[in-house]
Design a protein around this motif. Structure first.
Motif, PDB file in Angstrom:
ATOM      1  N   ASN A 178      -8.388 -10.601 -49.778  1.00 44.90           N
ATOM      2  CA  ASN A 178      -7.179 -10.781 -50.162  1.00 44.90           C
ATOM      3  C   ASN A 178      -6.907  -9.167 -50.596  1.00 44.90           C
ATOM      4  OD1 ASN A 178      -5.693 -10.663 -53.573  1.00 44.90           O
ATOM      5  ND2 ASN A 178      -4.830 -12.233 -51.918  1.00 44.90           N
ATOM      6  N   VAL A 179      -7.612  -8.610 -51.379  1.00 46.87           N
ATOM      7  CA  VAL A 179      -7.193  -7.189 -51.665  1.00 46.87           C
ATOM      8  C   VAL A 179      -7.085  -6.159 -50.447  1.00 46.87           C
ATOM      9  CG1 VAL A 179      -8.167  -4.921 -53.159  1.00 46.87           C
ATOM     10  CG2 VAL A 179      -8.222  -7.497 -54.088  1.00 46.87           C
ATOM     11  N   LEU A 180      -8.064  -6.306 -49.479  1.00 45.32           N
ATOM     12  CA  LEU A 180      -8.119  -5.463 -48.224  1.00 45.32           C
ATOM     13  C   LEU A 180      -6.965  -5.585 -47.453  1.00 45.32           C
ATOM     14  CD1 LEU A 180     -12.038  -5.322 -47.240  1.00 45.32           C
ATOM     15  CD2 LEU A 180     -10.588  -3.548 -48.615  1.00 45.32           C
ATOM     16  N   LEU A 181      -6.771  -6.839 -47.225  1.00 44.88           N
ATOM     17  CA  LEU A 181      -5.411  -7.198 -46.801  1.00 44.88           C
ATOM     18  C   LEU A 181      -4.165  -6.457 -47.072  1.00 44.88           C
ATOM     19  CD1 LEU A 181      -6.092 -10.899 -45.483  1.00 44.88           C
ATOM     20  CD2 LEU A 181      -6.269  -8.778 -44.137  1.00 44.88           C
ATOM     21  N   MET A 182      -3.903  -6.968 -48.274  1.00 40.91           N
ATOM     22  CA  MET A 182      -2.779  -6.326 -48.953  1.00 40.91           C
ATOM     23  C   MET A 182      -2.913  -4.775 -48.849  1.00 40.91           C
ATOM     24  SD  MET A 182      -1.710  -8.581 -52.518  1.00 40.91           S
ATOM     25  CE  MET A 182      -3.542  -8.383 -53.220  1.00 40.91           C
ATOM     26  N   SER A 183      -3.858  -4.042 -49.172  1.00 38.45           N
ATOM     27  CA  SER A 183      -4.052  -2.593 -49.181  1.00 38.45           C
ATOM     28  C   SER A 183      -3.824  -2.013 -47.639  1.00 38.45           C
ATOM     29  CB  SER A 183      -5.423  -2.380 -49.781  1.00 38.45           C
ATOM     30  OG  SER A 183      -5.391  -2.637 -51.073  1.00 38.45           O
ATOM     31  N   ALA A 184      -4.324  -3.012 -46.694  1.00 34.72           N
ATOM     32  CA  ALA A 184      -4.309  -2.419 -45.385  1.00 34.72           C
ATOM     33  C   ALA A 184      -2.777  -2.385 -44.955  1.00 34.72           C
ATOM     34  CB  ALA A 184      -5.197  -3.184 -44.365  1.00 34.72           C
ATOM     35  N   ALA A 185      -2.188  -3.616 -45.352  1.00 31.91           N
ATOM     36  CA  ALA A 185      -0.885  -3.587 -44.871  1.00 31.91           C
ATOM     37  C   ALA A 185       0.174  -2.521 -45.529  1.00 31.91           C
ATOM     38  CB  ALA A 185      -0.328  -5.181 -45.227  1.00 31.91           C
TER      39      ALA A 185
ATOM     40  N   PHE B 175      -6.141 -17.662 -57.273  1.00 34.07           N
ATOM     41  CA  PHE B 175      -6.050 -16.265 -57.862  1.00 34.07           C
ATOM     42  C   PHE B 175      -5.259 -15.330 -57.200  1.00 34.07           C
ATOM     43  CE2 PHE B 175      -9.339 -15.982 -54.618  1.00 34.07           C
ATOM     44  CZ  PHE B 175      -8.918 -14.952 -53.826  1.00 34.07           C
ATOM     45  N   SER B 176      -4.948 -15.816 -55.741  1.00 29.07           N
ATOM     46  CA  SER B 176      -3.958 -15.092 -54.920  1.00 29.07           C
ATOM     47  C   SER B 176      -2.634 -14.644 -55.479  1.00 29.07           C
ATOM     48  CB  SER B 176      -3.731 -15.670 -53.625  1.00 29.07           C
ATOM     49  OG  SER B 176      -3.221 -16.689 -53.679  1.00 29.07           O
ATOM     50  N   PHE B 177      -1.853 -15.775 -56.144  1.00 29.08           N
ATOM     51  CA  PHE B 177      -0.672 -15.033 -56.876  1.00 29.08           C
ATOM     52  C   PHE B 177      -0.820 -14.274 -57.833  1.00 29.08           C
ATOM     53  CE2 PHE B 177       2.505 -15.811 -60.045  1.00 29.08           C
ATOM     54  CZ  PHE B 177       3.683 -16.014 -59.479  1.00 29.08           C
ATOM     55  N   TRP B 178      -1.899 -14.202 -58.668  1.00 29.02           N
ATOM     56  CA  TRP B 178      -1.992 -13.327 -59.586  1.00 29.02           C
ATOM     57  C   TRP B 178      -2.482 -11.847 -59.033  1.00 29.02           C
ATOM     58  CZ3 TRP B 178       0.133 -15.126 -63.674  1.00 29.02           C
ATOM     59  CH2 TRP B 178       0.133 -16.571 -63.814  1.00 29.02           C
TER      60      TRP B 178
ATOM     61  N   PRO C 288     -21.542 -23.493 -57.659  1.00 33.05           N
ATOM     62  CA  PRO C 288     -22.166 -22.635 -56.593  1.00 33.05           C
ATOM     63  C   PRO C 288     -21.006 -22.299 -55.586  1.00 33.05           C
ATOM     64  CG  PRO C 288     -23.791 -24.310 -57.294  1.00 33.05           C
ATOM     65  CD  PRO C 288     -22.348 -24.602 -57.972  1.00 33.05           C
ATOM     66  N   ASP C 289     -20.184 -23.427 -55.254  1.00 33.42           N
ATOM     67  CA  ASP C 289     -19.254 -23.211 -54.234  1.00 33.42           C
ATOM     68  C   ASP C 289     -18.170 -21.871 -54.757  1.00 33.42           C
ATOM     69  OD1 ASP C 289     -19.966 -24.976 -52.505  1.00 33.42           O
ATOM     70  OD2 ASP C 289     -18.764 -26.556 -53.706  1.00 33.42           O
ATOM     71  N   LEU C 290     -17.914 -21.941 -56.210  1.00 32.22           N
ATOM     72  CA  LEU C 290     -16.707 -20.807 -56.635  1.00 32.22           C
ATOM     73  C   LEU C 290     -17.614 -19.627 -56.639  1.00 32.22           C
ATOM     74  CD1 LEU C 290     -15.428 -22.743 -59.505  1.00 32.22           C
ATOM     75  CD2 LEU C 290     -14.238 -22.067 -57.742  1.00 32.22           C
ATOM     76  N   LEU C 291     -18.918 -19.576 -57.083  1.00 31.58           N
ATOM     77  CA  LEU C 291     -19.630 -18.211 -57.260  1.00 31.58           C
ATOM     78  C   LEU C 291     -19.825 -17.581 -55.721  1.00 31.58           C
ATOM     79  CD1 LEU C 291     -22.173 -19.108 -59.995  1.00 31.58           C
ATOM     80  CD2 LEU C 291     -20.081 -17.760 -60.095  1.00 31.58           C
ATOM     81  N   LEU C 292     -20.123 -18.341 -54.764  1.00 32.02           N
ATOM     82  CA  LEU C 292     -20.412 -18.204 -53.366  1.00 32.02           C
ATOM     83  C   LEU C 292     -18.950 -17.728 -52.640  1.00 32.02           C
ATOM     84  CD1 LEU C 292     -22.243 -18.112 -50.790  1.00 32.02           C
ATOM     85  CD2 LEU C 292     -21.436 -20.300 -50.421  1.00 32.02           C
ATOM     86  N   LEU C 293     -17.941 -18.237 -52.643  1.00 32.03           N
ATOM     87  CA  LEU C 293     -16.752 -17.878 -51.955  1.00 32.03           C
ATOM     88  C   LEU C 293     -15.711 -17.071 -52.745  1.00 32.03           C
ATOM     89  CD1 LEU C 293     -15.942 -21.708 -50.768  1.00 32.03           C
ATOM     90  CD2 LEU C 293     -16.772 -19.826 -49.425  1.00 32.03           C
ATOM     91  N   THR C 294     -15.704 -17.208 -54.136  1.00 27.96           N
ATOM     92  CA  THR C 294     -14.564 -16.423 -54.724  1.00 27.96           C
ATOM     93  C   THR C 294     -14.924 -14.569 -54.504  1.00 27.96           C
ATOM     94  OG1 THR C 294     -14.521 -17.923 -56.535  1.00 27.96           O
ATOM     95  CG2 THR C 294     -13.615 -15.631 -56.931  1.00 27.96           C
ATOM     96  N   PRO C 295     -15.967 -13.945 -54.508  1.00 26.84           N
ATOM     97  CA  PRO C 295     -16.128 -12.663 -53.920  1.00 26.84           C
ATOM     98  C   PRO C 295     -15.566 -12.488 -52.843  1.00 26.84           C
ATOM     99  CG  PRO C 295     -18.014 -13.601 -55.284  1.00 26.84           C
ATOM    100  CD  PRO C 295     -17.253 -14.772 -54.821  1.00 26.84           C
ATOM    101  N   VAL C 296     -15.891 -13.029 -51.935  1.00 24.16           N
ATOM    102  CA  VAL C 296     -15.441 -12.852 -50.232  1.00 24.16           C
ATOM    103  C   VAL C 296     -14.044 -13.191 -50.478  1.00 24.16           C
ATOM    104  CG1 VAL C 296     -15.852 -13.837 -48.080  1.00 24.16           C
ATOM    105  CG2 VAL C 296     -17.806 -13.710 -49.504  1.00 24.16           C
ATOM    106  N   LEU C 297     -13.393 -14.188 -50.863  1.00 29.83           N
ATOM    107  CA  LEU C 297     -11.850 -14.386 -50.822  1.00 29.83           C
ATOM    108  C   LEU C 297     -11.234 -13.290 -51.701  1.00 29.83           C
ATOM    109  CD1 LEU C 297     -11.907 -18.185 -51.285  1.00 29.83           C
ATOM    110  CD2 LEU C 297     -11.477 -17.073 -49.196  1.00 29.83           C
ATOM    111  N   VAL C 298     -11.720 -12.792 -52.703  1.00 28.68           N
ATOM    112  CA  VAL C 298     -11.113 -11.692 -53.275  1.00 28.68           C
ATOM    113  C   VAL C 298     -10.994 -10.574 -52.520  1.00 28.68           C
ATOM    114  CG1 VAL C 298     -10.956 -10.329 -55.268  1.00 28.68           C
ATOM    115  CG2 VAL C 298     -11.266 -12.742 -55.710  1.00 28.68           C
ATOM    116  N   LEU C 299     -12.303 -10.046 -52.017  1.00 27.54           N
ATOM    117  CA  LEU C 299     -12.227  -9.056 -51.215  1.00 27.54           C
ATOM    118  C   LEU C 299     -11.186  -8.961 -50.002  1.00 27.54           C
ATOM    119  CD1 LEU C 299     -13.732  -6.365 -50.378  1.00 27.54           C
ATOM    120  CD2 LEU C 299     -15.650  -7.681 -49.148  1.00 27.54           C
TER     121      LEU C 299
END
Length: 307
Positions: free
Chosen positions: A226-233, A285-288, A213-224
């Motif tokens: 991660n991707v938005l920060l890299m893209s914005a920068a 996942f952030s390295f990948w 449940p922790d993984l399913l709850l937090l992973t989508p938010v953290l991936v979002l």
């Protein structure tokens, strides 16, 4: 048989002081960063002040701000939001140096962004963490850090090893290059071991007891995030007419955080393993995702002024 598995597992993990191991590994990582620096290299900072300042502004100011805004749109528990903010305050993920080198970014820029943002984090983390604890939990919360003690602890773990590595490289450059090739992969492997222990060990032995449940709850938010920060920068850097290499380099920096430092702050200094869960998942996942980001940018623009 089943009744003996958990005690045996706790006995195995009790042989390892996870928090002490984390401190040692972080010190080794920062020592390896110092080994890659020379005093004469700081000329790069002087010659590229605007580039470096933009990278630092994005990493130290914009990244936590965007993260806070995104988190305000979610329904996560405050303790998880607080843990994610601690992660975003913990700038200076050293694996960005590796990815930048692999994909022919600006190595000097990523090394200095990692080093300087790590040094800034030493002094900013206690203040920012205490401020965010009030935002999420109100005054009088237990989620706070003693500023002076935290700065001293992080100076010993982050700054002194980096300075020692710099001194060794200045005095014994050949020796420094040799041991850097050994220490860098070794330190990353040791950090992976610490993360694995945090995953597998029970709470009584220093683990976080992450659940599905922790993984399913937090992973989508953290991936979002991660991707938005890299893209914005990357978008801001290109808008500022930075080269593809420099823009990609700063984008990678935005996507990789010092999860080890965040775990140290949340799990050791504050002493709440719930705060550690976002950092552990992010480290998975952030390295990948950062490597995929670099691959896409480099291959799309390789034939366009990639010099």
């Amino acid at each position: 048989m089943v009744t003996h598995q958990i005690p045996f597992r706790m006995e195995i993990f009790s042989l390892v002081d996870v928090n002490l191991l984390l401190k040692i590994v972080l010190a080794i990582i920062m020592y390896s960063v110092g080994l890659s620096l020379r005093v004469q290299d700081f000329r790069y900072v002087v010659d590229n002040k605007q580039l470096l300042l933009l990278g630092l502004a994005l990493k130290v100011i914009l990244m936590p701000f965007l993260g806070f805004v995104l988190l305000s749109l979610t329904t996560l528990d405050s303790v998880y939001k607080f843990g994610i903010m601690i992660l975003l305050f913990s700038a200076g993920g050293t694996t960005s140096n590796v990815i930048t080198y692999w994909y022919k970014g600006t190595s000097a820029l990523t090394v200095f962004l990692t080093t300087i943002s790590s040094l800034l984090a030493v002094f900013l983390i206690p203040l920012l963490v205490n401020f965010m604890s009030i935002v999420y939990f109100g005054s009088g919360t237990d989620f706070s850090l003693p500023v002076f003690e935290t700065v001293i602890s992080v100076v010993l773990i982050i700054i002194l090893p980096a300075l020692l590595g710099l001194w060794v490289n200045e005095q014994f450059p050949v020796f420094a290059k040799r041991i850097e090739k050994i220490i860098k992969p070794l330190s990353v492997s040791l950090l992976a071991v610490v993360f694995l222990i945090k995953f597998l060990a029970p709470a009584a032995a220093g683990g976080t007891e992450l659940s599905w449940p922790d993984l399913l709850l937090l992973t989508p938010v953290l991936v979002l995030i991660n991707v938005l920060l890299m893209s914005a920068a990357y978008g801001i850097c290109r808008w500022r007419r930075l080269s593809y290499q420099d823009s990609m380099t700063i984008g990678i920096e935005m996507g990789l955080q010092n999860a080890g430092l965040a775990i140290l702050v949340g799990g050791v200094f504050i002493g709440n393993e719930e705060l550690v869960k976002p950092s552990l998942i992010y480290a998975m996942f952030s390295f990948w995702t950062a490597m995929l980001f670099a691959y896409l940018i480099k291959n799309r623009y390789y034939e366009k002024s990639w010099t």
